[in-house]
Design a protein around this motif. Structure first.
Motif, PDB file in Angstrom:
ATOM      1  N   GLN A 178     116.101  22.444 132.581  1.00 40.79           N
ATOM      2  CA  GLN A 178     116.936  22.332 131.392  1.00 40.79           C
ATOM      3  C   GLN A 178     116.143  22.763 130.168  1.00 40.79           C
ATOM      4  O   GLN A 178     115.577  21.948 129.439  1.00 40.79           O
ATOM      5  CB  GLN A 178     117.407  20.874 131.213  1.00 40.79           C
ATOM      6  N   PRO A 179     116.080  24.067 129.882  1.00 39.18           N
ATOM      7  CA  PRO A 179     115.359  24.519 128.691  1.00 39.18           C
ATOM      8  C   PRO A 179     116.149  24.222 127.414  1.00 39.18           C
ATOM      9  O   PRO A 179     117.377  24.257 127.406  1.00 39.18           O
ATOM     10  CB  PRO A 179     115.214  26.024 128.913  1.00 39.18           C
ATOM     11  N   ARG A 180     115.409  23.927 126.342  1.00 41.84           N
ATOM     12  CA  ARG A 180     116.046  23.741 125.036  1.00 41.84           C
ATOM     13  C   ARG A 180     116.455  25.080 124.442  1.00 41.84           C
ATOM     14  O   ARG A 180     117.469  25.196 123.749  1.00 41.84           O
ATOM     15  CB  ARG A 180     115.088  23.003 124.096  1.00 41.84           C
ATOM     16  N   ASP A 181     115.665  26.100 124.732  1.00 40.69           N
ATOM     17  CA  ASP A 181     115.919  27.431 124.185  1.00 40.69           C
ATOM     18  C   ASP A 181     115.375  28.465 125.175  1.00 40.69           C
ATOM     19  O   ASP A 181     114.539  28.136 126.016  1.00 40.69           O
ATOM     20  CB  ASP A 181     115.222  27.578 122.827  1.00 40.69           C
ATOM     21  N   LEU A 182     115.865  29.673 125.062  1.00 44.93           N
ATOM     22  CA  LEU A 182     115.454  30.733 125.974  1.00 44.93           C
ATOM     23  C   LEU A 182     115.346  32.038 125.194  1.00 44.93           C
ATOM     24  O   LEU A 182     116.273  32.426 124.483  1.00 44.93           O
ATOM     25  CB  LEU A 182     116.477  30.874 127.106  1.00 44.93           C
ATOM     26  N   ASP A 183     114.197  32.694 125.329  1.00 48.60           N
ATOM     27  CA  ASP A 183     113.983  33.984 124.672  1.00 48.60           C
ATOM     28  C   ASP A 183     113.530  34.989 125.726  1.00 48.60           C
ATOM     29  O   ASP A 183     112.997  34.607 126.777  1.00 48.60           O
ATOM     30  CB  ASP A 183     112.920  33.852 123.579  1.00 48.60           C
ATOM     31  N   PHE A 184     113.746  36.268 125.461  1.00 50.12           N
ATOM     32  CA  PHE A 184     113.390  37.279 126.447  1.00 50.12           C
ATOM     33  C   PHE A 184     113.285  38.649 125.782  1.00 50.12           C
ATOM     34  O   PHE A 184     113.724  38.852 124.644  1.00 50.12           O
ATOM     35  CB  PHE A 184     114.450  37.347 127.556  1.00 50.12           C
ATOM     36  N   ASP A 185     112.714  39.584 126.522  1.00 50.44           N
ATOM     37  CA  ASP A 185     112.757  40.981 126.113  1.00 50.44           C
ATOM     38  C   ASP A 185     112.700  41.835 127.370  1.00 50.44           C
ATOM     39  O   ASP A 185     112.033  41.485 128.352  1.00 50.44           O
ATOM     40  CB  ASP A 185     111.591  41.333 125.194  1.00 50.44           C
ATOM     41  N   LEU A 186     113.430  42.935 127.357  1.00 49.45           N
ATOM     42  CA  LEU A 186     113.473  43.879 128.478  1.00 49.45           C
ATOM     43  C   LEU A 186     113.198  45.269 127.944  1.00 49.45           C
ATOM     44  O   LEU A 186     113.916  45.756 127.057  1.00 49.45           O
ATOM     45  CB  LEU A 186     114.846  43.853 129.163  1.00 49.45           C
ATOM     46  N   GLN A 187     112.152  45.906 128.454  1.00 50.46           N
ATOM     47  CA  GLN A 187     111.843  47.273 128.057  1.00 50.46           C
ATOM     48  C   GLN A 187     112.607  48.256 128.943  1.00 50.46           C
ATOM     49  O   GLN A 187     112.859  47.995 130.110  1.00 50.46           O
ATOM     50  CB  GLN A 187     110.335  47.516 128.174  1.00 50.46           C
ATOM     51  N   ASN A 188     112.975  49.377 128.344  1.00 52.33           N
ATOM     52  CA  ASN A 188     113.658  50.473 129.059  1.00 52.33           C
ATOM     53  C   ASN A 188     115.066  50.103 129.513  1.00 52.33           C
ATOM     54  O   ASN A 188     115.584  50.669 130.467  1.00 52.33           O
ATOM     55  CB  ASN A 188     112.842  50.937 130.272  1.00 52.33           C
ATOM     56  N   PHE A 190     118.953  50.411 129.490  1.00 53.97           N
ATOM     57  CA  PHE A 190     119.779  51.607 129.298  1.00 53.97           C
ATOM     58  C   PHE A 190     118.923  52.880 129.307  1.00 53.97           C
ATOM     59  O   PHE A 190     119.161  53.815 128.532  1.00 53.97           O
ATOM     60  CB  PHE A 190     120.589  51.526 128.006  1.00 53.97           C
ATOM     61  N   ASP A 191     117.900  52.852 130.177  1.00 53.75           N
ATOM     62  CA  ASP A 191     117.019  54.009 130.355  1.00 53.75           C
ATOM     63  C   ASP A 191     116.405  54.485 129.043  1.00 53.75           C
ATOM     64  O   ASP A 191     116.229  55.686 128.811  1.00 53.75           O
ATOM     65  CB  ASP A 191     117.759  55.167 131.031  1.00 53.75           C
ATOM     66  N   GLY A 192     116.087  53.541 128.170  1.00 54.20           N
ATOM     67  CA  GLY A 192     115.380  53.877 126.939  1.00 54.20           C
ATOM     68  C   GLY A 192     116.257  54.098 125.728  1.00 54.20           C
ATOM     69  O   GLY A 192     115.746  54.449 124.654  1.00 54.20           O
ATOM     70  N   ASP A 193     117.561  53.916 125.836  1.00 53.28           N
ATOM     71  CA  ASP A 193     118.465  54.039 124.679  1.00 53.28           C
ATOM     72  C   ASP A 193     118.274  52.786 123.820  1.00 53.28           C
ATOM     73  O   ASP A 193     118.919  51.762 124.022  1.00 53.28           O
ATOM     74  CB  ASP A 193     119.911  54.149 125.156  1.00 53.28           C
ATOM     75  N   GLU A 194     117.374  52.869 122.840  1.00 55.02           N
ATOM     76  CA  GLU A 194     116.974  51.685 122.082  1.00 55.02           C
ATOM     77  C   GLU A 194     118.111  51.121 121.231  1.00 55.02           C
ATOM     78  O   GLU A 194     118.223  49.902 121.058  1.00 55.02           O
ATOM     79  CB  GLU A 194     115.775  52.003 121.202  1.00 55.02           C
ATOM     80  N   GLU A 195     118.959  51.977 120.686  1.00 57.50           N
ATOM     81  CA  GLU A 195     120.065  51.491 119.860  1.00 57.50           C
ATOM     82  C   GLU A 195     121.025  50.649 120.689  1.00 57.50           C
ATOM     83  O   GLU A 195     121.420  49.547 120.285  1.00 57.50           O
ATOM     84  CB  GLU A 195     120.803  52.669 119.227  1.00 57.50           C
ATOM     85  N   ALA A 196     121.394  51.153 121.857  1.00 57.77           N
ATOM     86  CA  ALA A 196     122.291  50.397 122.737  1.00 57.77           C
ATOM     87  C   ALA A 196     121.605  49.135 123.249  1.00 57.77           C
ATOM     88  O   ALA A 196     122.222  48.059 123.326  1.00 57.77           O
ATOM     89  CB  ALA A 196     122.727  51.272 123.911  1.00 57.77           C
TER      90      ALA A 196
END
Length: 245
Positions: A178-188, A190-196
């Protein structure tokens, strides 16, 4: 899950029988295990001791534990894709604090209530499907942090004899994350479409806990088996008489 356990097997080596707990592990005698004072501190100290390999027990370091491969299945509401992880590294256990821990010697159950302030996962990922009805795909590196993660964990233990001594083994386990909060990041994404990627990740972060709860059981089953596997490596080498001082 069979793949997870098979790959974990390569991380551990059975080296001895009738071993003793390392001196840094605190012990609770049978009169103390029903109290709320001794066992939580003993669990905390054991976790901190496992920040380095313990060769006599055949254990690798709990801190930066690596799982070669893990798949979390789709959920039922928000997550319509498998989450495929490779080289998944777990960390943050050295900050664990336990508020409650109890052992029922009649029923052979161990119950833990602990908090891991920053349970971190670093990984390579693959995604191809939908999350919150948005198409999502990509593969690359990533991380996620479960903040103030409350690690409620119950082990049901069995008993057997080996070389004239009594040992415990794990019959089943149940984990509640039971986390109070959850953060994340995923590189690449949409195959590198940074805006999307930025647009979709913003939506996902705003709904991170709802997304997590949709696949919560998958994470609990996977990590419950990981923790049980680690605990089992201790139990199979250390007899009951050496666990309780």
């Amino acid at each position: 899950m069979k793949l997870l356990l098979a790959t974990l097997w390569t991380c551990f080596v059975v080296t001895s029988f009738g071993a003793k707990l390392p001196s840094g592990f605190k012990k609770c005698n049978l009169k103390q295990i029903s109290s709320d004072m001794c066992l939580p501190k003993a669990i905390e100290s054991a976790i901190k001791e496992m920040d380095h390999p313990i060769k006599k027990l055949g254990l690798v370091s709990l801190e930066s534990l690596v799982i070669p491969s893990l798949i979390i299945d789709s959920g039922s509401q928000y997550v319509a894709t498998k989450q495929i992880f490779k080289n998944l590294k777990l960390s943050g256990f050295n900050e664990t604090s336990c508020s409650k821990a109890g052992f029922n010697y009649t029923e052979n159950t161990l119950n833990l209530e602990c908090v891991v302030p920053n349970f971190r996962l670093d990984f390579n990922y693959e995604l191809h499907g939908q999350i919150m009805m948005l198409s999502v795909y990509g593969n690359g590196t990533g991380w996620s942090i479960f903040r103030d993660n409350q690690l409620g964990l119950t082990f049901k233990l069995g008993e057997y004899e080996k070389n004239g001594q009594k040992y415990f083994n794990i019959l089943s386990q149940q984990l509640d994350m039971q986390p109070r909060d959850l953060d994340f990041d995923l590189q690449n994404l949409f195959d590198g479409d940074e805006e999307a990627a930025d647009r979709v990740k913003k939506i996902f972060k705003q709904n991170a806990l709802d997304i997590y709860h949709d696949v919560k059981s998958g994470y609990e089953e996977a990590f419950g088996k990981v923790f049980a596997y680690l605990f089992e490596k201790i139990l199979e080498k250390v007899p009951v008489s050496n666990i309780f001082g």
